[in-house]
Design an enzyme around this catalytic site. Structure first.
Site, short mmCIF file in Angstrom:
data_model
loop_
_atom_site.label_atom_id
_atom_site.label_comp_id
_atom_site.label_asym_id
_atom_site.label_seq_id
_atom_site.Cartn_x
_atom_site.Cartn_y
_atom_site.Cartn_z
N SER A 140 0.85 -1.15 -0.08
CA SER A 140 0.08 0.26 -0.20
C SER A 140 0.90 1.01 0.41
CB SER A 140 -0.87 -0.16 1.36
OG SER A 140 -1.76 -1.04 1.15
N ASP A 251 1.60 -5.49 -10.12
CA ASP A 251 1.48 -3.96 -10.17
C ASP A 251 2.62 -3.95 -11.50
OD1 ASP A 251 -0.70 -3.81 -8.49
OD2 ASP A 251 0.27 -2.68 -7.35
N ASN A 266 0.90 -9.12 -4.52
CA ASN A 266 0.16 -9.26 -3.94
C ASN A 266 -0.94 -11.10 -4.31
OD1 ASN A 266 0.44 -6.55 -2.66
ND2 ASN A 266 0.07 -6.02 -4.34
#
Length: 310
Positions: A140, A251, A266
């Site tokens: 995050s 990502d 993740n």
């Protein structure tokens, strides 16, 4: 009788608040599915005895961060013996470590950026500015800093000396951020639509992810030729190499000339109202209730398969 699913949320890590939101959303979705009876527990750290006291035939751990997503909780769940949603402890341990993930990705031929480990005793720069400095075991964008000037780097280096957290450095890439989710609906992990993330203030930081409403999410974005294939194939290849199961999200940064680079993967992505895997699933007609129910069913199927081979 309806199967009871114990949803775990919270944890001791920096993403505790996000995890609690994810856990509540998962419990609500499972209840709405009509297929399961969810029971939500908000925990900190938990020991083997405390876990055993929690009722439920299946466990859905919705924790984010090193403890809940990076192996320690998964080892407890494996010892507990009940089926649980998500990756096993070894895959979780590999994936939470951004340096190990990138090393495995590079071995698989997946494009990655050069990486250096921050030395708290040496403030020499391994790359030309601008650079990105971030903790190895956090998500995050917690603790992430973009350093464009020397004074920013020195301040970030001093902060890393104080925190003593393992930290990495990468060249900064100006470009487009893409994310690729994968879910298993019964025939193995499969990619859901790519999402391009367009934060209003350039950096897709914690506030842009979870607090503000000004981030744009573009489903199936228009990309240079071949990029969609590279990022989806790279995500699938990396998930397989790491041993990830049930769900994940990778990502990427797409640089100014259209080259994608893996950032991280993740093993328990978010399930909040801002989260990307639920958005991508909704785009192809998979509701939040169906998504969560599919994941629980995969855990149940694993348990059935193991029983058949015993």
């Amino acid at each position: 009788m309806t199967t009871v699913v114990r949803v775990l949320a919270g944890g001791p890590d920096a993403e505790r608040a996000v995890s609690i939101d994810s856990g509540r959303a998962i419990a609500e979705a499972l209840g709405a599915s009509g297929r399961f009876a969810p029971e939500l527990s908000i925990i900190d750290r938990i020991d083997q005895g405390e876990l055993a006291e929690l009722t439920g035939e299946i466990v859905f751990p919705a924790l984010h961060g090193p403890y809940g997503e990076g192996g320690p909780l998964q080892r407890l769940l494996e010892a507990d013996g009940r089926p649980f949603v998500g990756s096993g402890s070894r895959a979780a341990k590999r994936a939470i470590d951004k340096v190990v993930t990138k090393s495995i990705a590079a071995h698989e031929g997946i494009p990655v950026l050069s990486t250096a480990i921050l030395d708290p005793e040496d403030d020499g720069l391994p790359f030309a500015l601008p650079i990105v400095v971030k903790p190895i075991f956090e998500g995050s964008t917690i603790g992430l800093h973009v350093c464009r000037e020397q004074h920013e780097w020195l301040a970030t280096h001093r902060a890393a000396q104080v925190s003593r957290k393992p930290t990495m450095i990468e060249p900064f890439v100006e470009g487009r951020e893409l994310t690729v989710g994968m879910i298993d609906r019964g025939s193995g992990l499969e990619c859901v639509p790519i999402i391009e993330i367009i934060p209003k203030h350039k950096l897709y930081d914690y506030e842009a992810k979870y607090a503000r409403e000004d981030t744009q999410y573009v489903l199936d974005p228009d990309l240079p030729e071949g990029v969609a294939e590279i990022v989806t194939e790279s995500t699938a290849k990396l998930a397989h190499a790491l041993g990830i199961r049930d769900v994940c999200r990778a990502d990427f940064m797409l640089d100014e000339v259209g080259r994608p680079f893996l950032l991280e993967i993740n093993t328990m992505p978010g399930f909040t109202s801002h989260s990307l895997v639920p958005k991508a699933c909704a785009h192809i007609g998979i509701s939040m209730s169906d998504l969560c129910a599919h994941l629980v069913e995969r855990a149940m199927a694993r348990a059935t398969t193991l029983e058949m081979h015993e």
